[in-house]
Design a protein around this motif. Structure first.
Motif, PDB file in Angstrom:
ATOM      1  N   SER A 236      -0.242   4.292   9.426  1.00 21.46           N
ATOM      2  CA  SER A 236      -1.497   3.687   8.997  1.00 21.46           C
ATOM      3  C   SER A 236      -1.383   2.194   8.708  1.00 21.46           C
ATOM      4  O   SER A 236      -2.356   1.458   8.857  1.00 21.46           O
ATOM      5  N   TRP A 237      -0.205   1.735   8.300  1.00 19.59           N
ATOM      6  CA  TRP A 237      -0.057   0.319   7.963  1.00 19.59           C
ATOM      7  C   TRP A 237      -0.234  -0.598   9.171  1.00 19.59           C
ATOM      8  O   TRP A 237      -0.455  -1.811   9.008  1.00 19.59           O
ATOM      9  N   LYS A 238      -0.179  -0.050  10.374  1.00 17.10           N
ATOM     10  CA  LYS A 238      -0.353  -0.863  11.575  1.00 17.10           C
ATOM     11  C   LYS A 238      -1.816  -1.216  11.818  1.00 17.10           C
ATOM     12  O   LYS A 238      -2.104  -2.121  12.618  1.00 17.10           O
ATOM     13  N   GLU A 239      -2.721  -0.515  11.139  1.00 15.71           N
ATOM     14  CA  GLU A 239      -4.152  -0.737  11.383  1.00 15.71           C
ATOM     15  C   GLU A 239      -4.966  -0.898  10.104  1.00 15.71           C
ATOM     16  O   GLU A 239      -6.172  -1.124  10.165  1.00 15.71           O
ATOM     17  N   THR A 240      -4.324  -0.794   8.954  1.00 14.63           N
ATOM     18  CA  THR A 240      -5.010  -0.843   7.659  1.00 14.63           C
ATOM     19  C   THR A 240      -4.405  -1.936   6.798  1.00 14.63           C
ATOM     20  O   THR A 240      -3.180  -2.067   6.734  1.00 14.63           O
ATOM     21  N   PRO A 241      -5.227  -2.750   6.114  1.00 16.34           N
ATOM     22  CA  PRO A 241      -4.677  -3.758   5.199  1.00 16.34           C
ATOM     23  C   PRO A 241      -3.740  -3.106   4.179  1.00 16.34           C
ATOM     24  O   PRO A 241      -4.015  -2.003   3.689  1.00 16.34           O
TER      25      PRO A 241
ATOM     26  N   HIS B 214      -7.407   0.487   1.953  1.00 14.06           N
ATOM     27  CA  HIS B 214      -6.279  -0.407   1.663  1.00 14.06           C
ATOM     28  C   HIS B 214      -5.116   0.464   1.209  1.00 14.06           C
ATOM     29  O   HIS B 214      -5.305   1.438   0.488  1.00 14.06           O
ATOM     30  N   LEU B 215      -3.923   0.106   1.637  1.00 16.41           N
ATOM     31  CA  LEU B 215      -2.709   0.814   1.255  1.00 16.41           C
ATOM     32  C   LEU B 215      -1.897  -0.037   0.292  1.00 16.41           C
ATOM     33  O   LEU B 215      -1.730  -1.234   0.516  1.00 16.41           O
ATOM     34  N   VAL B 216      -1.397   0.585  -0.759  1.00 26.16           N
ATOM     35  CA  VAL B 216      -0.513  -0.096  -1.697  1.00 26.16           C
ATOM     36  C   VAL B 216       0.807   0.666  -1.732  1.00 26.16           C
ATOM     37  O   VAL B 216       0.837   1.855  -2.079  1.00 26.16           O
ATOM     38  N   TYR B 217       1.879   0.001  -1.344  1.00 25.29           N
ATOM     39  CA  TYR B 217       3.215   0.585  -1.349  1.00 25.29           C
ATOM     40  C   TYR B 217       3.951   0.063  -2.575  1.00 25.29           C
ATOM     41  O   TYR B 217       4.268  -1.123  -2.651  1.00 25.29           O
ATOM     42  N   LEU B 218       4.229   0.942  -3.526  1.00 24.52           N
ATOM     43  CA  LEU B 218       4.889   0.565  -4.773  1.00 24.52           C
ATOM     44  C   LEU B 218       6.346   1.014  -4.717  1.00 24.52           C
ATOM     45  O   LEU B 218       6.648   2.191  -4.861  1.00 24.52           O
TER      46      LEU B 218
ATOM     47  N   ALA C  56       8.614  -4.532   3.073  1.00 22.32           N
ATOM     48  CA  ALA C  56       7.448  -5.328   2.685  1.00 22.32           C
ATOM     49  C   ALA C  56       6.984  -6.237   3.813  1.00 22.32           C
ATOM     50  O   ALA C  56       5.784  -6.547   3.928  1.00 22.32           O
ATOM     51  N   ALA C  57       7.905  -6.668   4.668  1.00 17.69           N
ATOM     52  CA  ALA C  57       7.552  -7.549   5.777  1.00 17.69           C
ATOM     53  C   ALA C  57       6.619  -6.869   6.774  1.00 17.69           C
ATOM     54  O   ALA C  57       5.975  -7.545   7.583  1.00 17.69           O
ATOM     55  N   ARG C  58       6.510  -5.552   6.711  1.00 21.82           N
ATOM     56  CA  ARG C  58       5.613  -4.827   7.596  1.00 21.82           C
ATOM     57  C   ARG C  58       4.166  -4.829   7.089  1.00 21.82           C
ATOM     58  O   ARG C  58       3.255  -4.479   7.835  1.00 21.82           O
ATOM     59  N   CYS C  59       3.991  -5.210   5.848  1.00 18.46           N
ATOM     60  CA  CYS C  59       2.665  -5.153   5.232  1.00 18.46           C
ATOM     61  C   CYS C  59       1.962  -6.502   5.328  1.00 18.46           C
ATOM     62  O   CYS C  59       2.572  -7.527   5.616  1.00 18.46           O
ATOM     63  N   THR C  60       0.661  -6.505   5.070  1.00 24.67           N
ATOM     64  CA  THR C  60      -0.114  -7.731   5.184  1.00 24.67           C
ATOM     65  C   THR C  60      -0.052  -8.593   3.934  1.00 24.67           C
ATOM     66  O   THR C  60      -0.460  -9.755   3.953  1.00 24.67           O
ATOM     67  N   ASP C  61       0.423  -8.037   2.832  1.00 21.66           N
ATOM     68  CA  ASP C  61       0.533  -8.786   1.580  1.00 21.66           C
ATOM     69  C   ASP C  61       1.761  -8.281   0.835  1.00 21.66           C
ATOM     70  O   ASP C  61       2.118  -7.099   0.945  1.00 21.66           O
ATOM     71  N   MET C  62       2.399  -9.176   0.092  1.00 23.32           N
ATOM     72  CA  MET C  62       3.604  -8.802  -0.630  1.00 23.32           C
ATOM     73  C   MET C  62       3.568  -9.382  -2.038  1.00 23.32           C
ATOM     74  O   MET C  62       3.172 -10.533  -2.235  1.00 23.32           O
ATOM     75  N   ARG C  63       3.951  -8.578  -3.017  1.00 22.70           N
ATOM     76  CA  ARG C  63       4.106  -9.038  -4.395  1.00 22.70           C
ATOM     77  C   ARG C  63       5.517  -8.654  -4.844  1.00 22.70           C
ATOM     78  O   ARG C  63       6.088  -7.686  -4.348  1.00 22.70           O
TER      79      ARG C  63
ATOM     80  N   VAL D 143       4.292   9.384   2.645  1.00 23.02           N
ATOM     81  CA  VAL D 143       3.079  10.201   2.725  1.00 23.02           C
ATOM     82  C   VAL D 143       1.885   9.354   3.150  1.00 23.02           C
ATOM     83  O   VAL D 143       1.164   9.702   4.090  1.00 23.02           O
ATOM     84  N   ILE D 144       1.655   8.228   2.471  1.00 24.88           N
ATOM     85  CA  ILE D 144       0.452   7.451   2.783  1.00 24.88           C
ATOM     86  C   ILE D 144       0.548   6.767   4.138  1.00 24.88           C
ATOM     87  O   ILE D 144      -0.477   6.412   4.730  1.00 24.88           O
ATOM     88  N   THR D 145       1.767   6.593   4.653  1.00 24.31           N
ATOM     89  CA  THR D 145       1.913   6.054   6.004  1.00 24.31           C
ATOM     90  C   THR D 145       1.224   6.952   7.019  1.00 24.31           C
ATOM     91  O   THR D 145       0.678   6.477   8.017  1.00 24.31           O
ATOM     92  N   GLY D 146       1.192   8.245   6.755  1.00 25.72           N
ATOM     93  CA  GLY D 146       0.641   9.187   7.720  1.00 25.72           C
ATOM     94  C   GLY D 146      -0.837   9.489   7.581  1.00 25.72           C
ATOM     95  O   GLY D 146      -1.374  10.255   8.378  1.00 25.72           O
ATOM     96  N   VAL D 147      -1.520   8.913   6.580  1.00 29.20           N
ATOM     97  CA  VAL D 147      -2.925   9.250   6.380  1.00 29.20           C
ATOM     98  C   VAL D 147      -3.827   8.341   7.198  1.00 29.20           C
ATOM     99  O   VAL D 147      -3.425   7.282   7.679  1.00 29.20           O
TER     100      VAL D 147
END
Length: 226
Positions: A159-164, A79-83, A185-192, A70-74
């Motif tokens: 959205s992850w292509k243009e948003t932290p 900032h996006l957080v993928y849990l 996770a490798a697609r994101c700018t930060d990983m935990r 869902v948040i991928t499309g907004v």
């Protein structure tokens, strides 16, 4: 601090985020927890977009599990957080990526009307196996039926292509295979990586709250470190 939008996953409700939302609000952080279950990924995304558009400033947006689709499309997130969530690329859906454990598949019950539910006993271990028993029982009691097809939806925007973005891998997850989580996770700018099951907002809400507080402060938002 930026407002926070919490986006739940399949079978879940906004009430699953109640503790996280309450703790953030005690700090004066604005929190919105939209209800999904609109019948399709496109409709779910539109519901979340409407919430984002109503806020005066771009918010931090967290998506859990299917909520990542869902948040991928907004648009207009700060900032996006993928849990333990799906980070989809062009043409991908949560279903096409796979990654659902056999344990999760075995918990799904087909209903006569075409919807699905989760077997309560199996859902406890699959979704909340690392949570204290009373909290796990409460969370299972909140689960609801899921309309078919949402997991096959393909976002029209990425959205992850243009948003932290920050990805949280739940290393003890019994629902979404951690190996797939690491790939996404490798697609994101930060990983935990947390040593939790699929639903830390139930069992360890403090972890989620602390991360969202960090991401809500512009000066300290994660900026690509791993």
């Amino acid at each position: 601090m930026a407002a926070v939008v919490l986006v739940h996953g399949l079978y879940h409700r906004p009430e699953h985020f109640a503790v996280v939302a309450e703790r953030l609000r005690t700090d004066g952080t604005g929190v919105a927890v939209p209800e999904l279950h609109r019948g399709s990924l496109a409709a779910d995304t539109a519901a979340v977009q409407a919430v984002i558009d109503a806020l005066p400033e771009p918010p931090v947006v967290l998506g859990h599990s299917y909520g990542g689709s869902v948040i991928t499309g907004v648009r207009r997130a700060a900032h996006l957080v993928y849990l333990a969530a799906f980070v989809l690329d062009a043409g991908e859906s949560a279903a096409s990526l796979g990654g659902a454990s056999q344990q999760l598949k075995d918990a799904i019950v087909a209903e006569p009307d075409g919807s699905t539910t989760l077997h309560p006993g199996r859902a406890v271990d699959t979704l909340y196996g690392d949570c204290p028993e009373p909290l796990a029982a409460q969370a299972v009691g909140l689960l609801r039926a899921q309309a078919p097809g949402c997991g096959r939806g393909v976002p029209q925007h990425h959205s992850w292509k243009e948003t932290p973005s920050t990805y949280v891998i739940c290393a003890q997850d019994r629902a979404i295979v951690p190996g797939l989580q690491r790939t996404m996770a490798a697609r994101c700018t930060d990983m935990r990586e947390w040593q939790t099951g699929h639903s830390p907002f139930v069992g360890q809400p403090g972890l989620v709250v602390d991360l969202l507080r960090e991401c809500s402060r512009p000066a300290t938002r994660p900026a690509g470190s791993r």
